[in-house]
Enzyme design. Structure first.
Site, PDB file in Angstrom:
ATOM      1  N   LYS A 205       0.060  -4.872   1.436  1.00 27.59           N
ATOM      2  CA  LYS A 205      -0.958  -4.335   0.528  1.00 27.59           C
ATOM      3  C   LYS A 205      -1.383  -5.459  -0.406  1.00 27.59           C
ATOM      4  O   LYS A 205      -0.550  -6.067  -1.087  1.00 27.59           O
ATOM      5  CB  LYS A 205      -0.397  -3.162  -0.261  1.00 27.59           C
ATOM      6  N   LYS A 259      -3.608  -2.796   4.038  1.00 27.87           N
ATOM      7  CA  LYS A 259      -4.569  -2.264   3.062  1.00 27.87           C
ATOM      8  C   LYS A 259      -5.052  -3.379   2.149  1.00 27.87           C
ATOM      9  O   LYS A 259      -4.211  -4.133   1.657  1.00 27.87           O
ATOM     10  CB  LYS A 259      -3.852  -1.183   2.258  1.00 27.87           C
TER      11      LYS A 259
HETATM   12  C1  PBG Z   1      -1.764   3.211  -5.805  1.00 24.47           C
HETATM   13  C2  PBG Z   1      -2.770   3.250  -4.720  1.00 24.47           C
HETATM   14  C3  PBG Z   1      -4.010   2.608  -4.727  1.00 24.47           C
HETATM   15  C4  PBG Z   1      -4.677   3.010  -3.574  1.00 24.47           C
HETATM   16  C5  PBG Z   1      -3.831   3.862  -2.879  1.00 24.47           C
HETATM   17  N1  PBG Z   1      -2.631   3.996  -3.603  1.00 24.47           N
HETATM   18  C6  PBG Z   1      -4.667   1.751  -5.739  1.00 24.47           C
HETATM   19  C7  PBG Z   1      -3.957   0.619  -6.326  1.00 24.47           C
HETATM   20  O1  PBG Z   1      -3.012   0.066  -5.758  1.00 24.47           O
HETATM   21  O2  PBG Z   1      -4.360   0.263  -7.437  1.00 24.47           O
HETATM   22  C8  PBG Z   1      -6.067   2.581  -3.205  1.00 24.47           C
HETATM   23  C9  PBG Z   1      -6.792   3.411  -2.226  1.00 24.47           C
HETATM   24  C10 PBG Z   1      -8.261   3.219  -2.207  1.00 24.47           C
HETATM   25  O3  PBG Z   1      -8.827   2.321  -2.867  1.00 24.47           O
HETATM   26  O4  PBG Z   1      -8.922   3.983  -1.490  1.00 24.47           O
HETATM   27  N2  PBG Z   1      -0.493   2.823  -5.514  1.00 24.47           N
END
Ligand code: PBG
Length: 337
Positions: A205, A259
């Site tokens: 991520k 992601k």
């Molecule tokens: C938080 C989380 C995030 C997303 C999913 N879980 C945002 C972040 O890490 O700040 C993002 C998903 C999206 O942008 O559609 N842990």
């Protein structure tokens, strides 16, 4: 997935356009298919009854109260979508520096999971594990001074995973990027008798600019202090993603997430080729917002850009895709049958 192609021939004996001449011929040689079975639909839940609040930066996406979420879950079942992922918009009053609401067995997520499972036991339910919806400073982990603490956060994540599993969640999806959390969560789940609850690790991520609309949807954007670069990955790195995935597999992950999605297709491909694990992609909020914004300006064809984005994930090697387009794509695929 594609191997290196042998050199097939030379013009004019070989004409690559021959196989593209007609629709039936193109269908015969098509290498990648998208199916409704490949889709996960992320849903935003908010307190209240009969609430459906549009998320401005995500056209067609709404924050829904539990009664509406249960209806959306019914839509997912009718369309044949295998699973939904639940993200809470937590009342700001419940956000604290120790994020204890994360392990309240009656928090919004747990109540939502119970309601969905009661109405639609055959639908897969996925819960995010990370403290950002409950943290006063918007971080995924517990903050002390200017540090996001690792080991203390992992303990909290285990407690969060347990209340979600108790509520009936099928797949625990840690998206927090702390070190060592997969093993700790696996052991915590097993100790409490949840051997069959799966773990989908957000192993790769990235600290991305594409999460903006999501933070708007769950209400964590305004409160976030600083950035997430001490735990989410540097977009410049690819080898590091392989190390993250290798560690999470060793710690007991059942599935791997990359992601964001489209800007990281190379990462999806490398991970799939290296580990042959169930590999998922998250087409995040910013990707969804970009396609919609361009389409709203008349600059892109919405349907075309949407379907092309999903086929690209599959071609790169993703087994499934988290996407806010899930119900629209599913409907389109079902109508074609
Ligand atoms: C938080 C989380 C995030 C997303 C999913 N879980 C945002 C972040 O890490 O700040 C993002 C998903 C999206 O942008 O559609 N842990």
């Amino acid at each position: 997935m594609a191997n290196k192609p042998p050199l097939t021939g030379k013009f004019p004996l070989t004409r690559m356009r021959r196989n593209r001449n007609d629709d039936w011929g193109r269908r015969l040689v098509s290498e990648t298919r998208v199916s409704v079975d490949d889709l996960v639909w992320p849903l935003f839940v908010i307190e209240g009854t009969n609430v459906s609040e549009p998320v401005k930066s995500m056209p067609g996406v709404e924050r829904l109260s539990i009664d509406h979420i249960v209806k959306a879950a019914g839509v997912a079942v009718d369309l044949g979508i295998p699973a939904v992922a639940i993200f809470p918009n937590t009342d700001p009053k419940l956000k604290t520096p120790d994020a204890v609401e994360a392990f309240n067995p009656d928090n919004l997520v747990c109540r939502t999971v119970r309601a969905i499972k009661e109405a639609h036991p055959g639908l897969g339910v996925i819960c995010d594990v990370a403290l950002d919806p409950y943290n006063a400073d918007g971080h995924d982990g517990i903050v002390r001074g200017d540090k996001v603490l690792n080991d203390e956060t992992v303990e909290a994540l285990c407690r969060q995973a347990i209340v979600q599993a108790k509520a009936g969640c099928d797949i625990i999806a840690p998206s927090d990027m702390m070190d060592g959390r997969i093993k700790a969560i696996r052991e915590a789940l097993d100790t409490d008798g949840f051997q069959d609850v799966r773990i989908l690790s957000y192993a790769a991520k990235y600290a991305s600019a594409y999460y903006g609309p999501f933070r708007d949807a769950v209400g964590s954007g305004g409160v976030l202090k600083g950035d997430k670069k001490t735990y989410q990955m540097d977009p410049a790195n690819s080898n590091e993603a392989l190390r993250e995935v290798a560690m999470d597999i060793a710690e007991g992950a059942d599935m791997i997430m990359v992601k964001p999605g489209m800007p990281y297709l190379d990462i999806i491909g490398r991970i799939k080729n290296t580990f042959a694990m169930p590999t998922f992609a998250y087409q995040v909020s910013g990707e969804y917002a970009m396609i919609h914004a361009a389409a709203a300006n008349g600059w892109l064809d919405l349907d075309g850009a949407m379907m092309e984005s999903i086929i690209a994930f599959k071609r790169a090697g993703a087994d499934a895709v988290f996407t806010y387009f899930a119900p629209v794509i599913a409907k389109k695929l079902n109508d074609k049958k």
